[in-house]
Design a protein around this motif. Structure first.
Motif, PDB file in Angstrom:
ATOM      1  N   ASN A  45       1.831   9.393  -0.205  1.00 17.66           N
ATOM      2  CA  ASN A  45       3.278   9.548  -0.319  1.00 17.66           C
ATOM      3  C   ASN A  45       3.912   8.201   0.008  1.00 17.66           C
ATOM      4  O   ASN A  45       4.117   7.868   1.177  1.00 17.66           O
ATOM      5  CB  ASN A  45       3.806  10.621   0.633  1.00 17.66           C
ATOM      6  CG  ASN A  45       3.790  11.994  -0.005  1.00 17.66           C
ATOM      7  OD1 ASN A  45       3.176  12.188  -1.053  1.00 17.66           O
ATOM      8  ND2 ASN A  45       4.465  12.949   0.604  1.00 17.66           N
ATOM      9  N   ALA A  46       4.180   7.434  -1.017  1.00 12.00           N
ATOM     10  CA  ALA A  46       4.722   6.083  -0.827  1.00 12.00           C
ATOM     11  C   ALA A  46       6.194   6.041  -1.197  1.00 12.00           C
ATOM     12  O   ALA A  46       6.724   6.928  -1.865  1.00 12.00           O
ATOM     13  CB  ALA A  46       3.943   5.080  -1.670  1.00 12.00           C
ATOM     14  N   ALA A  47       6.853   5.004  -0.747  1.00  9.23           N
ATOM     15  CA  ALA A  47       8.256   4.769  -1.074  1.00  9.23           C
ATOM     16  C   ALA A  47       8.424   3.321  -1.495  1.00  9.23           C
ATOM     17  O   ALA A  47       7.584   2.470  -1.186  1.00  9.23           O
ATOM     18  CB  ALA A  47       9.148   5.080   0.127  1.00  9.23           C
ATOM     19  N   VAL A  48       9.513   3.058  -2.191  1.00  5.94           N
ATOM     20  CA  VAL A  48       9.819   1.693  -2.625  1.00  5.94           C
ATOM     21  C   VAL A  48      10.651   1.014  -1.544  1.00  5.94           C
ATOM     22  O   VAL A  48      11.633   1.569  -1.051  1.00  5.94           O
ATOM     23  CB  VAL A  48      10.577   1.697  -3.965  1.00  5.94           C
ATOM     24  CG1 VAL A  48      10.972   0.278  -4.354  1.00  5.94           C
ATOM     25  CG2 VAL A  48       9.713   2.333  -5.054  1.00  5.94           C
ATOM     26  N   ALA A  49      10.244  -0.198  -1.180  1.00  6.85           N
ATOM     27  CA  ALA A  49      10.941  -0.962  -0.148  1.00  6.85           C
ATOM     28  C   ALA A  49      11.198  -2.372  -0.644  1.00  6.85           C
ATOM     29  O   ALA A  49      10.601  -2.837  -1.616  1.00  6.85           O
ATOM     30  CB  ALA A  49      10.106  -1.001   1.139  1.00  6.85           C
ATOM     31  N   ASP A  50      12.101  -3.052   0.061  1.00  7.37           N
ATOM     32  CA  ASP A  50      12.476  -4.405  -0.325  1.00  7.37           C
ATOM     33  C   ASP A  50      11.381  -5.403   0.019  1.00  7.37           C
ATOM     34  O   ASP A  50      10.805  -5.372   1.117  1.00  7.37           O
ATOM     35  CB  ASP A  50      13.760  -4.825   0.389  1.00  7.37           C
ATOM     36  CG  ASP A  50      14.980  -4.061  -0.101  1.00  7.37           C
ATOM     37  OD1 ASP A  50      14.893  -3.431  -1.163  1.00  7.37           O
ATOM     38  OD2 ASP A  50      16.018  -4.086   0.597  1.00  7.37           O
ATOM     39  N   LEU A  51      11.092  -6.291  -0.936  1.00  6.12           N
ATOM     40  CA  LEU A  51      10.292  -7.470  -0.677  1.00  6.12           C
ATOM     41  C   LEU A  51      11.212  -8.587  -0.207  1.00  6.12           C
ATOM     42  O   LEU A  51      12.418  -8.554  -0.466  1.00  6.12           O
ATOM     43  CB  LEU A  51       9.562  -7.901  -1.948  1.00  6.12           C
ATOM     44  CG  LEU A  51       8.450  -6.964  -2.437  1.00  6.12           C
ATOM     45  CD1 LEU A  51       8.109  -7.277  -3.885  1.00  6.12           C
ATOM     46  CD2 LEU A  51       7.221  -7.127  -1.560  1.00  6.12           C
ATOM     47  N   VAL A 379       6.772  -0.699  -9.685  1.00  2.42           N
ATOM     48  CA  VAL A 379       7.279  -0.297  -8.374  1.00  2.42           C
ATOM     49  C   VAL A 379       8.737  -0.719  -8.299  1.00  2.42           C
ATOM     50  O   VAL A 379       9.041  -1.914  -8.202  1.00  2.42           O
ATOM     51  CB  VAL A 379       6.488  -0.958  -7.226  1.00  2.42           C
ATOM     52  CG1 VAL A 379       7.047  -0.509  -5.871  1.00  2.42           C
ATOM     53  CG2 VAL A 379       5.007  -0.639  -7.317  1.00  2.42           C
ATOM     54  N   ARG A 380       9.652   0.249  -8.357  1.00  2.00           N
ATOM     55  CA  ARG A 380      11.077  -0.118  -8.332  1.00  2.00           C
ATOM     56  C   ARG A 380      11.944   1.100  -8.038  1.00  2.00           C
ATOM     57  O   ARG A 380      11.586   2.233  -8.330  1.00  2.00           O
ATOM     58  CB  ARG A 380      11.488  -0.719  -9.675  1.00  2.00           C
ATOM     59  CG  ARG A 380      11.268   0.211 -10.868  1.00  2.00           C
ATOM     60  CD  ARG A 380      11.792  -0.387 -12.157  1.00  2.00           C
ATOM     61  NE  ARG A 380      11.630   0.522 -13.287  1.00  2.00           N
ATOM     62  CZ  ARG A 380      12.281   0.408 -14.436  1.00  2.00           C
ATOM     63  NH1 ARG A 380      13.137  -0.568 -14.617  1.00  2.00           N
ATOM     64  NH2 ARG A 380      12.077   1.292 -15.411  1.00  2.00           N
ATOM     65  N   ASN A 381      13.102   0.833  -7.423  1.00  2.00           N
ATOM     66  CA  ASN A 381      14.160   1.821  -7.307  1.00  2.00           C
ATOM     67  C   ASN A 381      14.986   1.789  -8.583  1.00  2.00           C
ATOM     68  O   ASN A 381      15.200   0.706  -9.157  1.00  2.00           O
ATOM     69  CB  ASN A 381      15.053   1.519  -6.106  1.00  2.00           C
ATOM     70  CG  ASN A 381      14.357   1.783  -4.786  1.00  2.00           C
ATOM     71  OD1 ASN A 381      13.735   2.830  -4.596  1.00  2.00           O
ATOM     72  ND2 ASN A 381      14.442   0.837  -3.859  1.00  2.00           N
ATOM     73  N   VAL A 382      15.459   2.944  -9.024  1.00  2.00           N
ATOM     74  CA  VAL A 382      16.160   2.988 -10.305  1.00  2.00           C
ATOM     75  C   VAL A 382      17.337   3.955 -10.247  1.00  2.00           C
ATOM     76  O   VAL A 382      17.381   4.886  -9.445  1.00  2.00           O
ATOM     77  CB  VAL A 382      15.222   3.426 -11.457  1.00  2.00           C
ATOM     78  CG1 VAL A 382      14.108   2.422 -11.665  1.00  2.00           C
ATOM     79  CG2 VAL A 382      14.653   4.818 -11.205  1.00  2.00           C
ATOM     80  N   TYR A 396      12.945   6.535  -7.828  1.00  2.00           N
ATOM     81  CA  TYR A 396      12.069   5.372  -7.835  1.00  2.00           C
ATOM     82  C   TYR A 396      10.876   5.641  -8.741  1.00  2.00           C
ATOM     83  O   TYR A 396      10.541   6.781  -9.057  1.00  2.00           O
ATOM     84  CB  TYR A 396      11.603   5.034  -6.419  1.00  2.00           C
ATOM     85  CG  TYR A 396      10.801   6.132  -5.754  1.00  2.00           C
ATOM     86  CD1 TYR A 396       9.408   6.096  -5.735  1.00  2.00           C
ATOM     87  CD2 TYR A 396      11.435   7.209  -5.146  1.00  2.00           C
ATOM     88  CE1 TYR A 396       8.677   7.088  -5.127  1.00  2.00           C
ATOM     89  CE2 TYR A 396      10.711   8.219  -4.545  1.00  2.00           C
ATOM     90  CZ  TYR A 396       9.332   8.156  -4.541  1.00  2.00           C
ATOM     91  OH  TYR A 396       8.608   9.152  -3.944  1.00  2.00           O
ATOM     92  N   GLU A 397      10.228   4.553  -9.149  1.00  2.00           N
ATOM     93  CA  GLU A 397       8.994   4.614  -9.914  1.00  2.00           C
ATOM     94  C   GLU A 397       7.886   3.910  -9.134  1.00  2.00           C
ATOM     95  O   GLU A 397       8.092   2.807  -8.628  1.00  2.00           O
ATOM     96  CB  GLU A 397       9.151   3.905 -11.271  1.00  2.00           C
ATOM     97  CG  GLU A 397      10.036   4.599 -12.270  1.00  2.00           C
ATOM     98  CD  GLU A 397      10.069   3.841 -13.588  1.00  2.00           C
ATOM     99  OE1 GLU A 397       9.095   3.960 -14.359  1.00  2.00           O
ATOM    100  OE2 GLU A 397      11.046   3.102 -13.815  1.00  2.00           O
TER     101      GLU A 397
END
Length: 489
Positions: A45-51, A379-382, A396-397
């Motif tokens: 269960n992953a989430a998208v975070a800022d690099l 890997v991105r928020n959309v 997110y994807e």
């Protein structure tokens, strides 16, 4: 460096994630700039975070995403620098500071830990910048002393970073006195010295009944007790990270719509179903292997998977393909999300062996599409929009693979102005790469209405915020939060 305190458990699934989230929210309510940190996590269960310097684009565990919400800040990859994503016969995918580092079996991974500790400490320094307090979550248990020489998740990190530890014991599973005292007994002196005390979690009933238990633990360990936390009902309204919780989900009371969700072996991001579970007219039934998909389900949702081909083969071995075909003949609806979307097509091919040794599998054939796995990961928020229900979406994807075919001419959504997904001619089957689909309240209400169920009235994101506030209030009541935050150094 920011002041910090770490929660480690006497075992896995003792409730550390929720406790850290609640303490983060309690600290925020006191006006502190607080951040979460987990050196190493294992979850699909992953989430998208800022690099760094780039919004989105990196992966962290869903738990740290939730804890960042509790802190009132955007999640960054440094909050969870090492993420292990279990994946079929090739072991786990290793994500370091948000990006795929490689794959390794468990034994090979142990040899990598010394290199990964450098990334952990780099992220640790970056998370602490500008913060008043960092609350750290361990993984598993420090009592796994066979793993201690290369540990980066528990005492290996705590001793390296000089962070004091509070041990969490789960009374609901039984044997909590032995688990706390046993941890004290087997830890080496250097590690034992890092533990400032303990707390007891998931107590049901009159907390005062454990007074003698506290005295017993003090006799064995000399450790102070920071409090006894009751069973936190509000935790059920938070996204779950660990698939172990699925084993405890049982069917609730019968409601207007039953949603069947097959429990794939490598199920991923199953918190996509949480907004449906929150709907008063909807019953979400997670179906374990060996059991048929219920014939009275009006909707089947095939969730994400970390190993699409492997899970697709097991899907057939369970007979779920036959159940799904019968469901479809009865006029039932089917939704596939990410890996589940890929399974709905005619074939899934993996020519480079990215997922493992299996290179191709026949799909479920409910959509006229096919998928080819490719090395580059999205890997991105959309922001998106549902075409069939004319409703805004956001999510997110996180996926590998390119999907194409005639049914893609009927996309389910438009993501950043680009068509996504596919639909059957009658609209009763559709798939999408968008995680978070059901979190959109307007879409969820209109979709459920199309199934003959009154939905809506539940603001899912607001409910998560309320749950965090309720948990923080309970922790303030039952824990010595002044002492816990004062312990941080």
């Amino acid at each position: 460096m920011a002041r910090a305190v770490m929660l480690q458990g006497t075992g896995s699934d003792v409730g550390k994630t929720v406790l850290v989230a609640g303490l983060c929210r309690a600290a925020l309510r006191r006006g502190l700039k607080v951040r979460p940190f987990k050196p190493q996590n294992m979850s699909n269960n992953a989430a998208v975070a800022d690099l760094p310097g780039e919004p989105g684009g990196g992966e962290i565990g869903r738990a740290q995403w939730l804890q960042a919400i509790a802190c009132g800040v955007a999640p960054t990859v440094h909050m969870n620098p090492v993420l292990l994503k279990p994946q079929s016969d090739i072991g786990s995918q290793i994500v370091v500071q948000g990006k795929v580092y490689g794959h390794a079996k468990a034994r090979d991974y142990q040899a990598l830990k010394a290199k990964l500790m450098d990334a952990v400490m780099d992220s640790w320094r970056q998370v602490g910048e500008g913060a008043d307090l960092v609350i750290v979550e361990g993984a598993g248990s420090p009592a796994e002393i066979n793993l201690r020489p290369r540990d980066i998740a528990n005492m290996g990190f705590a001793t390296r970073a000089g962070v004091p530890v509070i041990l969490v014991g789960d009374i609901d599973r039984g044997g909590v006195i032995a688990s706390v005292a046993g941890t004290h007994l087997i830890l080496p002196e250097e590690d034992r010295a890092m533990i400032a005390g303990y707390l007891i979690n998931k107590f049901r009933g009159d907390v005062s009944l454990f007074d003698d238990g506290i005295k017993a633990i003090e006799r064995f360990t000399g450790w102070r007790c920071f409090g006894v936390v009751p069973w936190l009902k509000a935790a059920a309204r938070l996204p779950s990270e660990d698939s172990v919780v699925l084993e405890r989900l049982t069917a609730g009371e019968r409601r207007a719509l039953k949603v069947a969700v097959p429990m794939l072996a490598r199920i991923a991001n199953f918190d996509d179903l949480d907004p449906l579970r929150a709907e008063p007219q909807v019953e979400v039934a997670f179906v374990p292997p060996g059991q048929p998909l219920p014939a009275d389900a009006g909707l089947v949702v095939i969730p994400g998977s970390k190993s699409t081909i492997g899970d697709l083969i097991e899907f057939r071995q369970n007979g779920w393909d036959r159940d799904l075909a019968q469901h479809r003949r009865r006029g039932g609806y089917v939704v596939g999300i990410c890996g589940g979307y890929q399974m709905l097509g005619r074939t899934v091919r993996d020519p480079d062996g990215i997922e493992g040794s299996l290179r191709e599998a026949e799909g479920l054939g409910l959509l006229d599409i096919e998928t080819v796995m490719e090395p580059e990961k999205t890997v991105r928020n959309v922001d998106a929009r549902s075409l069939a229900f004319d409703a805004p979406l956001s999510g997110y994807e996180i996926h590998l693979g390119r999907t194409f075919g005639p049914d893609c001419a009927r996309p389910a959504t438009v993501i950043d102005n680009v068509p996504d997904g596919a639909s059957s001619a009658d609209g009763k089957v559709f798939g999408t790469y968008l995680h978070g689909l059901f979190s959109a309240d307007l879409f969820r209400a209109r979709f459920l209405e199309s199934l003959g169920v009154r939905g809506g009235g539940v603001d899912y994101r607001t409910e998560v915020e309320r749950a965090l506030d309720e948990i923080a209030a309970e922790l303030e009541k039952h824990l010595d939060c002044d002492a816990i935050f004062g312990l941080a150094r």
